[in-house]
Design an enzyme around this catalytic site. Structure first.
Site, PDB file in Angstrom:
ATOM      1  N   HIS A 166      74.972  27.753  36.672  1.00 39.74           N
ATOM      2  CA  HIS A 166      74.621  29.122  36.547  1.00 39.74           C
ATOM      3  C   HIS A 166      73.670  29.158  35.774  1.00 39.74           C
ATOM      4  CE1 HIS A 166      77.439  31.328  39.238  1.00 39.74           C
ATOM      5  NE2 HIS A 166      78.254  30.835  38.737  1.00 39.74           N
TER       6      HIS A 166
ATOM      7  N   GLY B 204      86.318  31.158  34.573  1.00 43.25           N
ATOM      8  CA  GLY B 204      84.947  30.834  33.649  1.00 43.25           C
ATOM      9  C   GLY B 204      84.008  31.865  34.259  1.00 43.25           C
TER      10      GLY B 204
ATOM     11  N   CYS C 158      83.573  30.950  43.212  1.00 42.36           N
ATOM     12  CA  CYS C 158      82.828  31.588  42.304  1.00 42.36           C
ATOM     13  C   CYS C 158      83.036  32.954  42.400  1.00 42.36           C
ATOM     14  CB  CYS C 158      81.266  31.233  42.737  1.00 42.36           C
ATOM     15  SG  CYS C 158      80.097  31.777  41.613  1.00 42.36           S
ATOM     16  N   LEU C 159      82.721  33.726  41.199  1.00 41.06           N
ATOM     17  CA  LEU C 159      83.052  35.297  41.209  1.00 41.06           C
ATOM     18  C   LEU C 159      81.771  35.904  41.903  1.00 41.06           C
ATOM     19  CD1 LEU C 159      84.563  35.538  37.537  1.00 41.06           C
ATOM     20  CD2 LEU C 159      85.777  35.658  39.908  1.00 41.06           C
TER      21      LEU C 159
ATOM     22  N   HIS D 104      80.094  23.702  36.894  1.00 43.90           N
ATOM     23  CA  HIS D 104      79.951  25.167  37.606  1.00 43.90           C
ATOM     24  C   HIS D 104      79.340  26.073  36.762  1.00 43.90           C
ATOM     25  CE1 HIS D 104      81.157  28.112  40.688  1.00 43.90           C
ATOM     26  NE2 HIS D 104      80.942  28.748  39.580  1.00 43.90           N
ATOM     27  N   GLU D 105      79.863  26.535  35.509  1.00 43.17           N
ATOM     28  CA  GLU D 105      79.103  27.288  34.710  1.00 43.17           C
ATOM     29  C   GLU D 105      77.717  26.922  34.192  1.00 43.17           C
ATOM     30  OE1 GLU D 105      80.611  30.154  35.001  1.00 43.17           O
ATOM     31  OE2 GLU D 105      82.397  29.649  36.017  1.00 43.17           O
TER      32      GLU D 105
ATOM     33  N   GLN E 141      76.033  36.031  35.168  1.00 40.37           N
ATOM     34  CA  GLN E 141      76.732  36.502  36.003  1.00 40.37           C
ATOM     35  C   GLN E 141      76.936  38.070  35.672  1.00 40.37           C
ATOM     36  OE1 GLN E 141      79.660  33.250  36.256  1.00 40.37           O
ATOM     37  NE2 GLN E 141      79.843  33.905  38.338  1.00 40.37           N
TER      38      GLN E 141
HETATM   39 ZN    ZN Z   1      79.971  30.804  39.574  1.00 42.68          ZN
END
Ligand code: ZN
Length: 195
Positions: A147, A55, A101-102, A143-144, A60
Site C-alpha cells: 500500500h 492491518g 483488503c479493507l 500487503h501493507e 487507506q
Molecule cells: Zn489492503
C-alpha cells in the site's frame, strides 16, 4: 457549578476503496516522530478495528505517510506500529493463502507471498527496529507495505485468478459488493473473537 464534559477519543475514518486514485500513490517517508503522530495512529487502530481488519496503511484513510499498523495478537503475533518499513530479507519459499483488503471490500482471493520476511522499520519515537515474521505476519507486513508503494493486492494476482474475479473487481470499483462475498479466514476469525 461543575460542568462535565464527555469527550470521545474514538475516531473511525473512512477507508478509501478502489479505484480511489490515492490508493495508487506512493506514500512519503515520515521524518517527524513522537507525539504529533499519536492522533493519526489512534485513528488508524480505531478504523481498522471497526472494519474487523488486522492491518491498515495510512494511505487507506487518505494520509500519504509511510505508516502501517497491525494487530495479529489473536493469531499469536504482534500488535504494532511500523514506520518507514523496508524489506531487508525474504524467503524464496512461498506461502499459499487467501488475502483480502479493507480497500477491496468483500473479496478474498489466493495470492502467493514469501513465507518469511525480515523488515526494518522505525517505531513511534523514530528508533530503528527489526521484525521477522512468517506466514500471516509476513503476509500482512508485505500487503501493507505494498500500500505504501501504491500497490493494491488485486493488481498482483496471477492472470488466471485475475480473470476469474474480474467481474467482482469491477463491481467493487462501482461501489457494489461482489456477486458472492468472500472474506478471508483471518478476518472471520477476528469477527468471532470480537463477537
Ligand atoms: Zn489492503
Amino acid at each position: 457549578m461543575t460542568v462535565l464534559l464527555y469527550i470521545t477519543t474514538m475516531a473511525v475514518r473512512k477507508i478509501l476503496t478502489i479505484p480511489d486514485p490515492r490508493l495508487y500513490e506512493i506514500s512519503e517517508k515520515v521524518t517527524e516522530f513522537g507525539r504529533p503522530l499519536r492522533p493519526l495512529i489512534r485513528d488508524m487502530f480505531d478504523t481498522m478495528y471497526a472494519a474487523d481488519g488486522v492491518g491498515l496503511a495510512a494511505i487507506q484513510i487518505g494520509v500519504k505517510k509511510r505508516i502501517l499498523v497491525l494487530d495479529l495478537t489473536h493469531f499469536g503475533f504482534v500488535k504494532g506500529v511500523f514506520i518507514n518499513p523496508e524489506v531487508v530479507e525474504q524467503s524464496k519459499e512461498m506461502q499459499e493463502g487467501d488475502e483480502g483488503c479493507l480497500s477491496v471490500p468483500g473479496l478474498s482471493v489466493p495470492l502467493k507471498r514469501p513465507k518469511y520476511v525480515k523488515v526494518k522499520y522505525q517505531d513511534l519515537n523514530g528508533s530503528e527496529r527489526i521484525i521477522e515474521g512468517e506466514m500471516l505476519l509476513a503476509r500482512a507486513l508485505l500487503h501493507e507495505m505494498d500500500h505504501l508503494d501504491g500497490k493494491v493486492f488485486v493488481d498482483l494476482l496471477e492472470p488466471a485468478i485475475k480473470r476469474e474475479v474480474a467481474e467482482d473487481i469491477e463491481r467493487i470499483k462501482q461501489g457494489l459488493m461482489p456477486q458472492k462475498e468472500r472474506i478471508p479466514e483471518y478476518r472471520k476469525e477476528v469477527s468471532k473473537a470480537r463477537a
